[in-house]
Design a protein around this motif. Structure first.
Motif, short mmCIF file in Angstrom:
data_model
loop_
_atom_site.label_atom_id
_atom_site.label_comp_id
_atom_site.label_asym_id
_atom_site.label_seq_id
_atom_site.Cartn_x
_atom_site.Cartn_y
_atom_site.Cartn_z
N UNK A 177 55.07 33.24 -11.82
CA UNK A 177 56.19 32.33 -11.78
C UNK A 177 55.74 30.90 -11.48
N UNK A 178 54.82 30.78 -10.55
CA UNK A 178 54.32 29.46 -10.19
C UNK A 178 53.55 28.82 -11.34
N UNK A 207 54.00 29.45 -14.50
CA UNK A 207 54.83 29.29 -15.69
C UNK A 207 55.20 27.84 -15.99
N UNK A 208 55.72 27.17 -14.96
CA UNK A 208 56.19 25.80 -15.21
C UNK A 208 55.07 24.85 -15.60
N UNK A 262 54.11 25.55 -19.07
CA UNK A 262 55.07 25.05 -20.05
C UNK A 262 54.85 23.55 -20.27
N UNK A 263 54.62 22.87 -19.15
CA UNK A 263 54.40 21.42 -19.26
C UNK A 263 53.16 21.13 -20.08
N UNK A 283 53.81 21.79 -23.69
CA UNK A 283 54.70 20.79 -24.28
C UNK A 283 54.02 19.43 -24.41
N UNK A 284 53.19 19.10 -23.37
CA UNK A 284 52.47 17.82 -23.46
C UNK A 284 51.48 17.84 -24.61
N UNK A 291 51.91 19.53 -27.23
CA UNK A 291 52.80 19.40 -28.39
C UNK A 291 53.17 17.93 -28.64
N UNK A 292 53.40 17.28 -27.51
CA UNK A 292 53.72 15.84 -27.58
C UNK A 292 52.57 15.07 -28.20
N UNK A 327 47.03 24.53 -27.14
CA UNK A 327 48.31 25.21 -27.35
C UNK A 327 48.13 26.72 -27.50
N UNK A 329 49.57 29.36 -24.87
CA UNK A 329 50.51 30.44 -25.22
C UNK A 329 49.97 31.79 -24.78
N UNK A 374 50.77 32.18 -21.38
CA UNK A 374 52.19 32.49 -21.24
C UNK A 374 52.45 33.97 -21.49
#
Lengths: 571, 129
Positions: free
Chosen positions: A340-341, A343-344, A347-348, A351-352, A354-355, A384, A388, A391
């Motif tokens: 859980x810790x 995960x965030x 994700x960042x 996404x970064x 991805x950015x 990425x 994943x 993830x």
């Protein structure tokens, strides 16, 4: 598990021995006390009975002998009274009287009438004793003094052992004496005829301790017996003692007003033979009962300890399962927390990245000048891809620990099995694995989560396929009905099997034998968790080169359904 | 047609920013709120079409925020973002009027697809605006 039980075998043997010993001791003490008490009182009473019956025999015998002697005196007195002194002086009359007595019982050897000077006035008998003078004989004086007399045995003029009975007959011309010799042999047979078993005998000694009869042992009459003579007493005395080096029961009684001692003796072994026989029997019974007790105790204890061992074994199994479940639960919590810790931030990161990709696409014209453009793109894709992958791992971890979100519904395992078989059919063919479905057509539906069960089945099947990857083999998926509406799902392979050292750990989270990156080590622990949650059991049986068989036992419905209401509301 | 307006509600600033940049780039009107209370304030001020609402936040959690949003702005579509451990409450959220829930970590494409679905539009192909 088996090894553990074997290691415990001496412990159970010791336990069985201790219990058996305790029972035997506790049971045997009262038994032995009772038996001992019974035995000793039986012994005492039988002994008393034996001695009492001996006393009875000897008392009767004493009376018989006393009566015999008294009768002989009364014979003489009756005859004297009947004929009178004058008549008795006539040899013819005396002979007739003697013959009459002989005819009656034959106890007399001879008969004589003697005057006050000790001379025979008349004599009837086989010996020439007319000239004998008895004035110096001790018995002669006794008769004159006492009126009647029965002598001890003596040799007399003839040198033959005998004894006499004599009677004083008062008369005006001075007293006369009627004297008769008693047939020693007849008297001896009377004395000795006492019936006392095999070894019993009776004899008489006089006050000087000289034998008056021979007894069974054919002793010399008038030989000293060596007996210590007791003080005068009434009746019969009976006791056990040693005589002539033998254990004997001895009975003594004074006869003839304390002149003669009647001695009856019998070997103790002979006297107590019935007692000994009964005692042997009782002892044999007692020992047999004891043996029965011990035997029964040992058998019962063995059975009992067997049950204890079985119960211990079950408890041990249960403990292992509880420990395993607890281990999984706590590990699950930890894993979920970590996942859980992570995960965030994960994700960042993704996404970064991805950015960055977004930006690179719009700036492609400028960046394409750079010789590293391709490298940038590749690196971002790698970030990425592996983000994943991370993830996926965290999703699995969370799935492993997740609280229940899987509505229960009627589930037909056969359908699931066919679905999974359909999915793996093609890879199985490539891997040269022969897939066989063996489904129970009568298989009942159970309440379970089909998606979760599919996950379990898929996992087991994939593991089996992986195991047979190199050599190929056979894969069986079986379903069977179990009691109370439960079902059995079995996945068996003919692969190399699971080494024993690994077997105990295969359900542990993160335990894997696959190469790094190929397995997370979570598959089987997730299966274990799912099956457990559904109230079932997941078992494995395997040995090296014997393949592996996983069995999933599932009940008709889980015992404790988790939050069915809220789930229904949610759906 | 106006661009779809989205309010991202999450206590994780980094996630908000990354998503914000990427969604803006795909032609959406995006605002960010770090907490449920702030999200409500911002909606009161100016309604958005869609709210992406994190389940697990300090103080006011996703479910409470959802109830408040639905009470005050019934037209706003709410997409719940949830971790595995809170799937149950996300499902409850569906019962309370949420449009959909997504399990975190969700990626841009999934979120974008749900945003478009919620406002009844076909996704614009995911391409850059």
């Amino acid at each position: 598990m088996i090894g553990k039980l074997q290691a415990l075998a001496p412990y159970y043997r010791l336990l069985a021995r201790k219990i058996a010993l305790a029972i035997v001791v506790v049971a045997c003490i009262p038994y032995a006390l009772t038996f001992g008490l019974f035995y000793s009182s039986y012994n005492d009473s039988t002994q008393a009975q034996v001695l009492g019956s001996l006393r009875g025999v000897v008392e009767t015998h004493k009376r018989d002998i006393d009566e015999f002697l008294a009768d002989r005196l009364s014979d003489l007195a009756a005859m004297a009274g009947l004929l009178g002194v004058e008549e008795l002086q006539r040899p013819e009359s005396l002979r007739r009287a003697f013959n009459a007595l002989q005819d009656a019982h034959g106890a007399f050897v001879d008969l004589g009438l003697i005057d006050a000077r000790g001379r025979h006035l008349a004599y009837a008998g086989p010996y020439r004793l007319m000239e004998a003078n008895y004035s110096q004989s001790p018995w002669f004086q006794e008769v004159l003094a006492k009126g009647t007399f029965i002598s001890d045995v003596f040799l007399g003029f003839r040198g033959v052992p005998h004894f006499v009975v004599a009677l004083k007959l008062p008369h005006e011309g001075g007293p006369y004496l009627l004297r008769a010799t008693i047939d020693s042999a007849r008297f001896a047979s009377l004395v000795e005829k006492v019936r006392l078993g095999q070894s019993g005998e009776a004899f008489i000694v006089n006050r000087q301790g000289l034998y008056q009869t021979q007894g069974r042992e054919r002793r010399h009459i008038l030989a000293p017996s060596g007996l210590a003579l007791p003080e005068a007493f009434e009746g019969v005395r009976v006791w056990e003692t040693t005589a002539g080096g033998r254990e004997v029961v001895l009975a003594q009684a004074w006869l003839k007003d304390g002149d003669w001692l009647l001695v009856c003796q019998q070997d103790t072994s002979d006297a107590f033979e019935p007692l000994y026989r009964a005692r042997r029997l009782v002892l044999a019974w007692g020992l047999a009962a004891m043996a029965l007790l011990v035997g029964t105790t040992v058998l019962l204890t063995r059975g009992l300890v067997g049950r204890i061992a079985a119960a211990d074994h079950d408890k041990e199994l249960l403990n292992e399962q509880i420990i395993q479940a607890g281990k999984l639960a706590s590990l699950g919590e930890l894993a979920a927390g970590v996942a859980h810790e992570i995960n965030n931030p994960l994700a960042i990161m993704v996404e970064e990245a991805g950015w960055m990709q977004d930006l690179m696409q719009s700036d492609a014209g400028v960046l394409a000048q750079s010789s590293h453009f391709q490298e940038y793109q590749r690196a971002i894709e790698q970030i990425q891809t592996h983000g994943r992958r991370c993830k996926e791992i965290t999703v699995k971890l969370l799935g492993f620990a997740r609280s229940t979100f899987s509505p229960l519904q009627p589930t037909q395992l056969n359908e699931l099995a066919r679905e999974v078989a359909g999915l793996v059919e093609r890879p199985a063919r490539y891997a040269n694995v022969n897939l066989t479905l063996d489904l129970d057509p009568e298989l009942p539906q159970i309440m379970a989560s089909p998606t979760e069960l599919q996950q379990v089945l898929m996992n087991l099947v994939n593991n089996a396929m992986d195991a047979m990857e190199e050599q190929g083999g056979s894969l069986f998926i079986r379903t069977r009905q179990e009691e109370k509406g439960g079902v059995l799902l079995e996945v068996a392979d003919t692969g190399p099997g699971i080494p024993e050292a690994v077997l105990s750990r295969i359900f542990d989270p993160f335990f894997t034998t696959k190469p790094v990156g190929k397995g997370t080590g979570l598959g089987l622990s997730i299966c274990y968790g799912i099956v457990h949650k559904l109230g079932g059991r997941l078992q494995v049986q395997s040995a090296p080169q014997q393949g592996a068989t996983f069995r999933v036992h599932l009940p008709a419905r889980p015992l404790a359904q988790s939050k069915p209401e809220s789930l229904k509301a949610a759906a | 047609m106006d661009a779809v307006s989205v309010l991202l509600v999450d206590d994780e600033q980094g996630f908000l920013e990354a998503m914000h940049k990427r969604l803006v780039r795909r032609g959406l009107l995006v605002r960010m709120a770090g907490s449920g209370a702030m999200a409500l304030e911002m909606l009161d001020e100016h309604e958005s079409d869609v709210v992406s609402l994190d389940q697990k936040m300090p103080e006011m959690d996703g479910l409470q925020t959802l109830i408040a949003i639905k009470a005050r702005h019934p037209r706003v579509k709410v997409i719940m973002l949830t971790g595995h451990a809170t799937v149950d409450s996300a499902v409850s959220g569906m019962a309370l009027g949420a449009f959909e829930y997504l399990v975190k970590p969700c990626d841009l494409e999934t979120l974008l697809a749900q945003i478009h679905a919620s406002v009844g539009r076909r996704e614009a192909g995911g391409g850059l605006a």
